[in-house]
Design a protein around this motif. Structure first.
Motif, mmCIF file in Angstrom:
data_model
loop_
_atom_site.group_PDB
_atom_site.id
_atom_site.type_symbol
_atom_site.label_atom_id
_atom_site.label_comp_id
_atom_site.label_asym_id
_atom_site.label_seq_id
_atom_site.Cartn_x
_atom_site.Cartn_y
_atom_site.Cartn_z
ATOM 1 N N ALA A 195 -22.744 -28.878 -7.340
ATOM 2 C CA ALA A 195 -22.653 -27.764 -8.543
ATOM 3 C C ALA A 195 -21.331 -27.045 -8.117
ATOM 4 O O ALA A 195 -20.999 -26.437 -7.409
ATOM 5 N N ASP A 196 -20.793 -26.547 -9.359
ATOM 6 C CA ASP A 196 -19.708 -25.760 -9.487
ATOM 7 C C ASP A 196 -20.111 -24.158 -8.874
ATOM 8 O O ASP A 196 -21.316 -23.807 -9.114
ATOM 9 N N LEU A 197 -19.350 -23.413 -8.227
ATOM 10 C CA LEU A 197 -19.648 -22.285 -7.716
ATOM 11 C C LEU A 197 -19.669 -21.174 -9.095
ATOM 12 O O LEU A 197 -18.860 -21.539 -9.944
ATOM 13 N N MET A 198 -20.195 -20.235 -8.806
ATOM 14 C CA MET A 198 -20.238 -19.274 -9.935
ATOM 15 C C MET A 198 -19.379 -18.153 -9.491
ATOM 16 O O MET A 198 -19.353 -17.732 -8.259
ATOM 17 N N GLU A 199 -18.466 -17.331 -10.326
ATOM 18 C CA GLU A 199 -17.771 -16.478 -9.808
ATOM 19 C C GLU A 199 -17.647 -15.254 -10.979
ATOM 20 O O GLU A 199 -16.779 -14.955 -11.505
ATOM 21 N N PRO A 200 -18.857 -14.523 -10.667
ATOM 22 C CA PRO A 200 -18.847 -13.375 -11.385
ATOM 23 C C PRO A 200 -18.245 -12.112 -10.638
ATOM 24 O O PRO A 200 -18.399 -12.072 -9.534
ATOM 25 N N LYS A 201 -17.300 -11.292 -11.267
ATOM 26 C CA LYS A 201 -16.746 -10.293 -10.751
ATOM 27 C C LYS A 201 -16.039 -10.493 -9.499
ATOM 28 O O LYS A 201 -15.870 -9.762 -8.729
ATOM 29 N N GLY A 202 -15.407 -11.665 -9.348
ATOM 30 C CA GLY A 202 -14.526 -11.873 -8.307
ATOM 31 C C GLY A 202 -15.045 -12.405 -7.106
ATOM 32 O O GLY A 202 -14.514 -12.616 -5.819
ATOM 33 N N PHE A 203 -16.447 -12.640 -7.039
ATOM 34 C CA PHE A 203 -17.171 -13.051 -5.866
ATOM 35 C C PHE A 203 -17.773 -14.450 -6.176
ATOM 36 O O PHE A 203 -18.245 -14.616 -7.439
ATOM 37 N N PHE A 204 -17.843 -15.343 -4.939
ATOM 38 C CA PHE A 204 -18.267 -16.831 -5.333
ATOM 39 C C PHE A 204 -19.838 -16.774 -4.915
ATOM 40 O O PHE A 204 -20.038 -16.240 -3.788
ATOM 41 N N PHE A 205 -20.545 -17.461 -5.850
ATOM 42 C CA PHE A 205 -21.946 -17.634 -5.379
ATOM 43 C C PHE A 205 -22.226 -19.333 -5.526
ATOM 44 O O PHE A 205 -21.780 -19.904 -6.356
ATOM 45 N N MET A 206 -23.193 -19.833 -4.817
ATOM 46 C CA MET A 206 -23.735 -21.079 -4.843
ATOM 47 C C MET A 206 -24.156 -21.588 -6.079
ATOM 48 O O MET A 206 -24.204 -22.573 -6.875
ATOM 49 N N GLY A 207 -25.173 -20.526 -6.583
ATOM 50 C CA GLY A 207 -26.047 -20.875 -7.866
ATOM 51 C C GLY A 207 -26.332 -19.629 -8.565
ATOM 52 O O GLY A 207 -25.918 -18.505 -8.239
ATOM 53 N N LYS A 208 -26.915 -19.585 -9.645
ATOM 54 C CA LYS A 208 -27.227 -18.427 -10.473
ATOM 55 C C LYS A 208 -28.189 -17.351 -9.783
ATOM 56 O O LYS A 208 -28.044 -16.323 -10.014
ATOM 57 N N ASN A 209 -29.131 -18.185 -8.910
ATOM 58 C CA ASN A 209 -30.210 -17.394 -8.342
ATOM 59 C C ASN A 209 -29.599 -16.671 -7.058
ATOM 60 O O ASN A 209 -30.434 -16.163 -6.319
ATOM 61 N N THR A 210 -28.462 -17.152 -6.320
ATOM 62 C CA THR A 210 -28.228 -16.495 -5.178
ATOM 63 C C THR A 210 -27.547 -15.125 -5.217
ATOM 64 O O THR A 210 -26.893 -14.709 -6.049
ATOM 65 N N LEU A 211 -28.163 -14.140 -4.451
ATOM 66 C CA LEU A 211 -27.742 -12.912 -4.617
ATOM 67 C C LEU A 211 -26.427 -12.631 -3.520
ATOM 68 O O LEU A 211 -25.747 -11.648 -3.739
ATOM 69 N N THR A 212 -26.359 -13.442 -2.345
ATOM 70 C CA THR A 212 -25.235 -13.293 -1.425
ATOM 71 C C THR A 212 -24.050 -13.815 -1.604
ATOM 72 O O THR A 212 -24.215 -15.159 -1.715
ATOM 73 N N PRO A 213 -23.073 -13.292 -1.859
ATOM 74 C CA PRO A 213 -21.715 -13.951 -2.040
ATOM 75 C C PRO A 213 -21.324 -14.792 -0.936
ATOM 76 O O PRO A 213 -21.617 -14.505 0.265
ATOM 77 N N LEU A 214 -20.655 -15.761 -0.970
ATOM 78 C CA LEU A 214 -20.165 -16.777 0.188
ATOM 79 C C LEU A 214 -19.052 -16.189 0.638
ATOM 80 O O LEU A 214 -18.035 -15.559 0.089
ATOM 81 N N SER A 215 -19.027 -16.514 2.089
ATOM 82 C CA SER A 215 -17.725 -16.046 2.789
ATOM 83 C C SER A 215 -16.685 -17.121 2.734
ATOM 84 O O SER A 215 -16.950 -18.105 2.034
ATOM 85 N N ASP A 216 -15.516 -16.418 3.013
ATOM 86 C CA ASP A 216 -14.264 -17.490 2.956
ATOM 87 C C ASP A 216 -14.586 -18.813 3.715
ATOM 88 O O ASP A 216 -14.127 -19.778 3.218
ATOM 89 N N LYS A 217 -15.435 -18.720 4.918
ATOM 90 C CA LYS A 217 -15.464 -19.942 5.732
ATOM 91 C C LYS A 217 -16.361 -20.926 4.748
ATOM 92 O O LYS A 217 -16.240 -22.135 4.717
ATOM 93 N N GLU A 218 -17.391 -20.239 4.055
ATOM 94 C CA GLU A 218 -18.401 -21.092 3.329
ATOM 95 C C GLU A 218 -17.669 -21.560 2.067
ATOM 96 O O GLU A 218 -18.051 -22.852 1.637
ATOM 97 N N ILE A 219 -16.696 -20.775 1.463
ATOM 98 C CA ILE A 219 -16.062 -21.587 0.477
ATOM 99 C C ILE A 219 -15.073 -22.528 0.934
ATOM 100 O O ILE A 219 -14.872 -23.452 -0.050
ATOM 101 N N ALA A 220 -14.388 -22.472 2.158
ATOM 102 C CA ALA A 220 -13.698 -23.508 2.537
ATOM 103 C C ALA A 220 -14.469 -24.899 2.650
ATOM 104 O O ALA A 220 -13.933 -25.976 2.392
ATOM 105 N N ALA A 221 -15.712 -24.582 3.124
ATOM 106 C CA ALA A 221 -16.533 -25.808 3.596
ATOM 107 C C ALA A 221 -16.973 -26.462 2.335
ATOM 108 O O ALA A 221 -17.131 -27.714 2.007
ATOM 109 N N TYR A 222 -17.445 -25.609 1.155
ATOM 110 C CA TYR A 222 -17.912 -26.227 -0.072
ATOM 111 C C TYR A 222 -16.337 -26.952 -0.684
ATOM 112 O O TYR A 222 -16.607 -27.962 -1.025
ATOM 113 N N GLU A 223 -15.271 -26.320 -0.505
ATOM 114 C CA GLU A 223 -14.041 -27.232 -1.295
ATOM 115 C C GLU A 223 -13.723 -28.375 -0.320
ATOM 116 O O GLU A 223 -13.549 -29.334 -0.928
#
Length: 156
Positions: A54-82
């Motif tokens: 699923a595409d990452l959500m990017e509200p307000k400059g932070f990346f989230f895995m889904g709509k209901n996730t409250l914790t933004p992804l770290s740079d390491k998690e974003i790199a792993a996702y990509e």
């Protein structure tokens, strides 16, 4: 089989037979293609069992895995996702190259035309019925965005 009836996928010197235009060698072709895809760990892609992340959500400059996730992804998690998305895209491209290289392009067009051009009057009647019965109800079960998305899906 001569060179004109096979397609060489040079990464591991495996030859896949070309599918003849009349489909007379379908049994051999399908078995060889599935064996080749299985040996390259790509069979699940052609069977539709692997789905793109699923595409990452990017509200307000932070990346989230889904709509209901409250914790933004770290740079390491974003790199792993990509990396995961890129790996999925590479495998999809490998599957497409094997199939495109072993099937005559006119066969693709003829099959697509037979699927989409001959849907007939029942399809049109059903489509018209779906359009006529889909209504947006304020404060209903679905929001405006979902309703419009449903209309776009019907249109396609």
């Amino acid at each position: 089989m001569g060179p004109e009836t096979t397609f060489d996928i040079s990464t591991s010197k495996v030859t896949v037979p070309r599918l003849s235009a009349d489909g007379s060698n379908w049994t051999t072709y399908s078995e060889r293609v599935l064996n080749t895809l299985t040996s390259k760990k790509l069979c699940r892609h052609v069977m539709g069992k692997v789905h793109k992340l699923a595409d990452l959500m990017e509200p307000k400059g932070f990346f989230f895995m889904g709509k209901n996730t409250l914790t933004p992804l770290s740079d390491k998690e974003i790199a792993a996702y990509e990396d995961e998305v890129e790996l999925w895209e590479q495998k999809e491209a490998q599957v497409q190259e094997i199939i495109y290289g072993s099937v005559d392009q006119s066969t693709f067009y003829q099959k697509l035309a037979s699927i989409h051009a001959n849907k007939g009057a029942m399809f049109e009647t059903d489509l018209l019925n779906q359009l006529q019965t889909s209504r947006y109800v304020e404060n209903g079960d679905i929001d405006v965005r979902t309703h419009l998305t449903n209309l776009v899906v019907i249109k396609e």
